[in-house]
Design a protein around this motif. Structure first.
Motif, short mmCIF file in Angstrom:
data_model
loop_
_atom_site.label_atom_id
_atom_site.label_comp_id
_atom_site.label_asym_id
_atom_site.label_seq_id
_atom_site.Cartn_x
_atom_site.Cartn_y
_atom_site.Cartn_z
N ILE A 285 0.86 -1.19 0.00
CA ILE A 285 0.00 0.00 0.00
C ILE A 285 0.90 1.23 0.00
CG2 ILE A 285 -1.73 1.33 1.26
CD1 ILE A 285 -2.70 -1.26 2.51
N HIS A 286 0.56 2.22 -0.86
CA HIS A 286 1.24 3.50 -0.87
C HIS A 286 0.27 4.58 -0.41
CE1 HIS A 286 4.20 2.15 -4.30
NE2 HIS A 286 4.17 1.30 -3.28
N THR A 287 0.68 5.39 0.53
CA THR A 287 -0.13 6.55 0.90
C THR A 287 -0.12 7.55 -0.26
OG1 THR A 287 1.66 7.87 1.82
CG2 THR A 287 0.62 6.26 3.29
N PRO A 288 -0.97 8.56 -0.23
CA PRO A 288 -0.82 9.64 -1.21
C PRO A 288 0.56 10.29 -1.07
CG PRO A 288 -2.94 9.80 -0.08
CD PRO A 288 -2.15 8.75 0.65
N THR A 289 1.03 10.87 -2.16
CA THR A 289 2.18 11.76 -2.08
C THR A 289 1.65 13.15 -1.81
OG1 THR A 289 3.43 10.42 -3.65
CG2 THR A 289 4.21 12.66 -3.26
N TRP A 290 2.09 13.74 -0.72
CA TRP A 290 1.62 15.06 -0.33
C TRP A 290 2.62 16.09 -0.86
CZ3 TRP A 290 1.53 11.03 3.44
CH2 TRP A 290 0.24 10.58 3.75
N TYR A 291 2.22 16.78 -1.93
CA TYR A 291 3.10 17.73 -2.61
C TYR A 291 2.85 19.15 -2.14
CZ TYR A 291 4.90 14.56 -6.25
OH TYR A 291 5.55 13.56 -6.93
N ASP A 292 3.94 19.90 -2.01
CA ASP A 292 3.90 21.34 -1.76
C ASP A 292 4.74 21.98 -2.86
OD1 ASP A 292 3.76 23.91 -0.80
OD2 ASP A 292 4.20 23.37 1.27
N LEU A 293 4.09 22.71 -3.78
CA LEU A 293 4.73 23.08 -5.04
C LEU A 293 4.57 24.57 -5.34
CD1 LEU A 293 3.28 20.07 -7.03
CD2 LEU A 293 5.66 20.27 -6.28
N THR A 294 5.41 25.03 -6.24
CA THR A 294 5.35 26.40 -6.76
C THR A 294 5.36 26.33 -8.28
OG1 THR A 294 6.50 27.32 -4.86
CG2 THR A 294 6.48 28.64 -6.87
N THR A 320 -1.86 13.10 -4.15
CA THR A 320 -2.10 12.05 -5.12
C THR A 320 -2.96 10.96 -4.49
OG1 THR A 320 -0.17 10.71 -4.59
CG2 THR A 320 0.17 12.56 -6.10
N PRO A 321 -3.49 10.02 -5.28
CA PRO A 321 -4.35 8.97 -4.70
C PRO A 321 -3.56 7.88 -3.99
CG PRO A 321 -4.14 8.64 -7.05
CD PRO A 321 -3.45 9.95 -6.75
N TRP A 322 -4.24 7.10 -3.17
CA TRP A 322 -3.67 5.88 -2.60
C TRP A 322 -3.41 4.88 -3.72
CZ3 TRP A 322 -2.84 4.73 2.70
CH2 TRP A 322 -3.25 5.71 3.60
N LYS A 323 -2.43 4.02 -3.51
CA LYS A 323 -2.13 2.97 -4.49
C LYS A 323 -2.06 1.63 -3.76
CE LYS A 323 0.80 3.77 -7.78
NZ LYS A 323 2.07 4.03 -8.53
N PHE A 324 -2.61 0.60 -4.42
CA PHE A 324 -2.66 -0.74 -3.84
C PHE A 324 -2.08 -1.73 -4.84
CE2 PHE A 324 -6.18 1.85 -2.40
CZ PHE A 324 -6.10 1.74 -1.00
#
Length: 513
Positions: A285-294, A320-324
């Motif tokens: 299982i992958h959590t979302p990737t939480w991006y902070d971008l400019t 991003t979404p969860w991945k399974f």
């Protein structure tokens, strides 16, 4: 939703201020669709190693695969990527060198029944290098006519509206207004030409802990840091039909850059259900990737006279979404290895977030930022994108104890709904800060891979080849329909078939110790 029933929304969102903003659906997809990349062994087997394990690249997919290492190891990978049917545009050629991976696994503890490993791996999860070209005719339509229809519907009457973009501003201020009669007009075109250069990468830095219990259960945890470097330059030219102002056409030039960081956490396990069998079952299982971008842009328009450029910069967030994932692996007498993996991620669940600013806590000495979901853009994302299914198949055969031959297949289903469109009238900051109206609805991706591996004492050298093919439908702008019946006010974009065919040659050098 049928494109013939896609009407421009005239909803207007009045905002009291202009905080740091969110992003647009099609731009977001550039940050969530990973390439097949890593070590040459992993790529040569189509990435189907999540249950087989004992490869550094599984650190970023199924972290438990690192628990199958019985020795410490270091790998480094690099090679060439070439885009088929492409012609050099701006500063990007069709063939480019790429540094793709470097990492290690270190065995901290080993007993007869268990091991505990730590590892680090850098790999290029996304190589943005791509040239995109499209050309076609237009019939009583143009990019500026779309802006004109927004004007007719009154979208520009509220200066705080988020339902128009920077391209609209360029047209309204430099083309559509006639100083003689003080009225606005549009300029239909007879055809368009579009060229685009994408450059940059997403670098992923993975930190892993893994081990096993009685050589039957393997567990792993990976924390990933993502580093985004994306640059885009595009030129869009329209040839106008004969018009009262004798303007032959115009060209829009747009430069856009996206930079920033993100992080995620991955959990994985590999099981050997039968003590007497090498068959393995993997889950992760992958959590979302939480991006902070400019993101920032610099855009210009010329119809013989260069208009005043528009440039903006703002901060935003993407989740991003969860991945399974579920994977199978089996080895036969240390002679044949077979792997299969299935992954699923719902890309319609991508969440864009508006940053509300932050505050400084003098007590703790920390700075905190707040954000909230961009409901309008997220609704557009949900309607435009869908769940993506990934299938990986791979096989390895040792034709000699020192020499292995590998083949693989990797398939990704389409991310975009067939009738999706970049809708510049979504009442969102992501629409307001957009500087391009074009979009591509990319279809499924098919990847064929093969490779060789040679081992000499503690050294290994691996070579992989990957062919990737993807088709898409390019639109210079979204369609506008005045009513349910045909009307001269309609603004219908002509679609152009495009493709992205790439060849990759990858070399990995490794050492066990």
């Amino acid at each position: 939703m049928d494109m013939k029933k896609l009407y421009i929304s005239i909803a207007v969102l009045s905002l009291c201020g202009l905080p740091a903003m969110a992003q647009e659906t099609y731009e977001n997809t550039k940050l969530v669709d990973n390439d097949l990349n890593g070590t040459a062994r992993y790529v040569g087997m189509g990435g189907a190693m999540e249950a087989l394990g004992a490869d550094i690249s599984t650190m970023g997919t199924n972290p438990a695969g690192i628990g199958l290492f019985r020795k410490s190891k270091v790998d480094m990978s690099f090679g060439l990527v070439s885009q088929q049917d492409a012609t050099k545009f701006n500063s990007l050629g069709k063939t480019n060198a790429s540094f793709d991976q470097i990492g290690f696994v270190y065995m901290l503890n080993k007993t007869s029944n268990s091991v505990f490993n730590i590892g680090f791996n850098y790999h290029k999860s996304r190589n943005f290098d791509q040239i995109l070209s499209a050309a076609n005719t237009l019939d009583n339509a143009s990019q500026n006519k779309l802006t004109y229809q927004k004007y007719r519907k009154g979208i520009f009457t509220d200066k705080k509206s988020m339902t128009y973009n920077q391209i609209d501003n360029l047209y309204m201020e430099n083309l559509l207004y006639n100083n003689k009669d003080k009225k606005y007009y549009n300029f239909p075109a007879t055809g368009y030409l579009y060229n685009e250069e994408n450059k940059g990468y997403i670098g992923e830095y993975d930190f892993n802990m893994s081990g096993n219990i009685n050589n039957r259960v393997y567990l792993g945890l990976t924390v990933g840091l993502h580093d985004v470097h994306y640059r885009n330059y595009s030129e869009y030219t329209e040839n106008f039909a004969p018009n009262r102002d004798n303007i032959p056409g115009l060209t829009l030039n747009d430069n856009r850059e996206i930079t920033g960081t993100g992080y995620d956490v991955k959990f994985g396990a590999v099981f050997r259900p039968f003590d007497a069998s090498a068959f393995r079952l993997g889950v992760y299982i992958h959590t979302p990737t939480w991006y902070d971008l400019t993101t920032s842009n610099y855009s210009t328009m010329t119809d013989g006279n260069v208009a005043k450029p528009t440039n903006e910069s703002y901060d935003f967030r993407i989740d991003t979404p969860w991945k399974f994932g579920l994977s199978l692996g089996h080895t036969i007498n240390n002679f044949i290895a077979l792997g299969a993996t299935y992954e699923y991620a719902d890309y319609g669940a991508i969440s864009t977030r508006i940053k509300d600013g932050g505050y400084y806590d003098s007590w703790s000495g920390s700075y905190y930022e707040n954000s909230h979901r961009d409901k309008a853009m997220n609704a557009h994302t949900e309607a435009t994108l869908k769940g993506v299914h990934t299938l990986k198949l791979g096989a390895e055969v040792k034709v000699m104890p020192e020499l292995a031959v590998r083949v693989g297949y990797n398939y990704l289903s389409a991310m975009f709904n067939e009738n999706g469109a970049k809708n510049g009238t979504v009442a969102s900051p992501g629409s307001y800060y957009a500087s391009s109206t074009s979009f591509v609805n990319w279809k499924a991706t098919n990847r064929l891979t093969c490779g060789l591996g040679y081992t000499a004492k503690n050294f290994n050298i691996d070579l992989a080849y990957q062919y990737s093919a993807q088709k898409g439908d390019f639109y210079p702008f979204m369609n506008y329909y005045e009513s349910n019946t045909s009307s001269p006010e309609d603004n219908i974009a002509t679609m152009t078939k495009v493709n992205n065919k790439r060849h990759q040659l990858l070399l990995t050098l490794g050492y066990r110790f």
